[in-house]
Enzyme design. Structure first.
Site, PDB file in Angstrom:
ATOM      1  N   ASN A  60       0.838  -1.206   0.000  1.00 37.25           N
ATOM      2  CA  ASN A  60       0.000   0.000   0.000  1.00 37.25           C
ATOM      3  C   ASN A  60       0.878   1.263   0.000  1.00 37.25           C
ATOM      4  OD1 ASN A  60      -2.340   1.720   0.194  1.00 37.25           O
ATOM      5  ND2 ASN A  60      -3.432  -0.039   0.990  1.00 37.25           N
ATOM      6  N   HIS A 120       3.365   0.020  -2.748  1.00 37.60           N
ATOM      7  CA  HIS A 120       3.866  -1.359  -2.694  1.00 37.60           C
ATOM      8  C   HIS A 120       5.389  -1.432  -2.685  1.00 37.60           C
ATOM      9  CE1 HIS A 120      -0.230  -2.439  -2.948  1.00 37.60           C
ATOM     10  NE2 HIS A 120      -0.371  -2.424  -4.258  1.00 37.60           N
ATOM     11  N   HIS A 177      -1.338 -10.049  -3.370  1.00 38.43           N
ATOM     12  CA  HIS A 177      -2.105  -9.207  -4.273  1.00 38.43           C
ATOM     13  C   HIS A 177      -2.844 -10.003  -5.358  1.00 38.43           C
ATOM     14  CE1 HIS A 177      -3.165  -5.468  -6.260  1.00 38.43           C
ATOM     15  NE2 HIS A 177      -2.554  -4.791  -5.316  1.00 38.43           N
ATOM     16  N   TYR A 197      -5.894 -11.183  -7.555  1.00 41.96           N
ATOM     17  CA  TYR A 197      -7.190 -10.669  -7.992  1.00 41.96           C
ATOM     18  C   TYR A 197      -8.095 -11.875  -8.201  1.00 41.96           C
ATOM     19  CZ  TYR A 197      -5.115  -6.121  -9.393  1.00 41.96           C
ATOM     20  OH  TYR A 197      -4.487  -4.903  -9.436  1.00 41.96           O
ATOM     21  N   ASP A 202     -11.508   0.930  -2.852  1.00 42.84           N
ATOM     22  CA  ASP A 202     -10.051   0.795  -2.757  1.00 42.84           C
ATOM     23  C   ASP A 202      -9.686   1.329  -1.376  1.00 42.84           C
ATOM     24  OD1 ASP A 202      -7.400   0.450  -3.267  1.00 42.84           O
ATOM     25  OD2 ASP A 202      -7.290   1.805  -4.996  1.00 42.84           O
ATOM     26  N   GLN A 223      -7.346  -4.397   2.769  1.00 34.65           N
ATOM     27  CA  GLN A 223      -7.651  -3.460   1.687  1.00 34.65           C
ATOM     28  C   GLN A 223      -8.586  -4.175   0.721  1.00 34.65           C
ATOM     29  OE1 GLN A 223      -6.285  -0.303   1.448  1.00 34.65           O
ATOM     30  NE2 GLN A 223      -6.744   0.322  -0.645  1.00 34.65           N
ATOM     31  N   GLU A 268      -6.576  -7.593   0.375  1.00 30.52           N
ATOM     32  CA  GLU A 268      -5.175  -7.561   0.789  1.00 30.52           C
ATOM     33  C   GLU A 268      -5.107  -7.348   2.297  1.00 30.52           C
ATOM     34  OE1 GLU A 268      -3.273  -4.535  -1.938  1.00 30.52           O
ATOM     35  OE2 GLU A 268      -5.271  -4.687  -2.767  1.00 30.52           O
TER      36      GLU A 268
END
Ligand code: BGC
Length: 378
Positions: free
Chosen positions: A107, A133, A206, A208, A278, A315, A343
């Site tokens: 982040n 990141h 991370h 998706y 987000d 997150q 996350e």
């Protein structure tokens, strides 16, 4: 002559390298290893973990990237539920951080700077004025990790030495991450680190997800529950303002399962700033240890993902910045909101917020966090 010798030597190295990797192309304790590409002259190895239910997780020593997760739907049909690429090279580069381990500081860090023990550190800025990141160069998502299958578990271990000064961070940080797939369809991710100088640390995964199967449209119909009564609102650069805001009465209230798409485009300022979800949600906890962070259900397939963690926050990112410029597995074009990330992490920009939970690791201490992704269908 010299050139010839060079070619012979190179050919030998490649052949021996090839043999070594070919030999590793075996199953050891359930973990299959295969050559998946080359990075920095080193073989990228893809590890496949498979359990007794046929669930499969594939991960590689480049970026610790989870390349595939194959799980059944309610009828027993398997699909790969994470976005990704068919080759290791597909991830080089990987601007959306698909599947990767992110750190040293997952982040954002505001203005790419923080002060620790009276000294100011400057990090590379890669997200407007911020560092996202961990920076640009030797961040966890884009380095080769040492790797080996675990001896006593269905899993793989990755190790990386992040050196003093890497991307501006202090201290030699020894980072270990393991992925273990259990027979109860849980992927358990364990993070451990030590350092020789005080440094901020925040590590996350991370991936998706799209529980319909990657490439299969957007994630707006997924139903999400997040075990959080509060979140950390952000400014226009997506940096926490410092406030802990109750979710109650806002479109960020996921305390009861709610379709992602129901409120994502509401005119609520926080959604407008982030172009959707987000945000960092503060997990409701009764104490330390593993706690439920979130649960996501996809009604057409019945697939469910449950996320538990020792971390203080998560997150929730709905792939708002995916824009169709990344073509992934099987030629699938990943468009806006084709995947979501959960996350687990510490709060963004904690090194600049003394009242947020501590992210400074000191020499002699061990950083240890665990997150579990549990898959089921109903
Ligand atoms: C961030 C997003 C960012 C994405 C890809 C997420 O962790 O919250 O803002 O676009 O990573 O970099």
């Amino acid at each position: 002559m010299k050139l010839r010798r060079f070619f012979i030597a190179t050919a030998l190295v490649i052949t021996i390298g090839g043999l070594l990797v070919a030999q590793q192309n075996t199953s050891k304790g359930g973990v299959k290893q295969e050559r998946f590409g080359v990075r920095d002259g080193r073989p990228v190895i893809l590890y496949t973990l498979k359990n007794s239910h046929g669930v499969e997780v594939r991960a590689m020593n480049y970026g610790g990237i989870i390349q595939a997760i194959r799980v059944p739907d309610r009828k027993g049909n398997f699909a790969d539920i994470v976005l990704g690429h068919d080759t290791a090279e597909g991830y080089m580069p990987n601007p959306p951080y698909i599947g990767a381990i992110v750190g040293r500081y997952a982040n954002r860090i505001a203005n790419g700077t923080f002060t620790l023990d009276g000294k100011t550190y400057n990090l590379p800025k890669n997200d407007g004025p911020n560092t996202l990141h961990g920076g640009t160069t030797r961040t966890f998502d884009k380095v080769m990790w040492e790797s080996q299958p675990l001896k006593d578990k269905n899993g793989v271990q990755f190790e990386f030495l992040s050196k003093d000064g890497d991307d501006g961070f202090p201290g030699n940080l020894k980072m270990k991450v393991s992925y273990v797939l259990t027979d109860s369809n849980e992927l358990v991710i364990d993070y451990e680190a030590t350092t020789d100088k005080a440094t901020p640390i925040n590590v996350s995964q991370h991936s998706y997800f799209n529980l319909k199967g990657e490439g299969n449209g957007d994630i707006l119909d997924h139903e999400v529950m997040i075990n959080a009564d509060k979140f950390t609102p952000v400014d226009k650069n997506l940096i926490p303002t410092g406030e802990l805001r109750p979710v109650k009465g806002t479109p960020l209230d996921f305390t009861k399962p709610t379709r992602i798409g129901t409120r994502i485009d509401d005119s609520y300022e926080q959604l407008v700033l982030a172009h959707g979800y987000d945000h960092n949600f503060v997990i409701n906890r009764k104490g330390p240890g593993m706690t439920l962070a979130a649960r996501v259900y996809e009604p057409t397939t019945g697939r469910e993902l449950e996320v538990s963690t020792t971390q203080p926050a998560v997150q929730f990112y709905t792939g708002n910045f995916l824009d169709g410029t990344v073509t992934g597995k099987g030629g699938h074009v990943y468009k806006r909101r084709f995947g979501f990330c959960l996350e687990t992490q510490h709060y963004p920009d904690s090194p600049n917020h003394p009242d947020f939970p501590n992210t400074i690791l000191k020499p002699g201490e061990t950083f240890h966090q665990t997150t579990a992704f549990k898959f089921s269908a109903k």
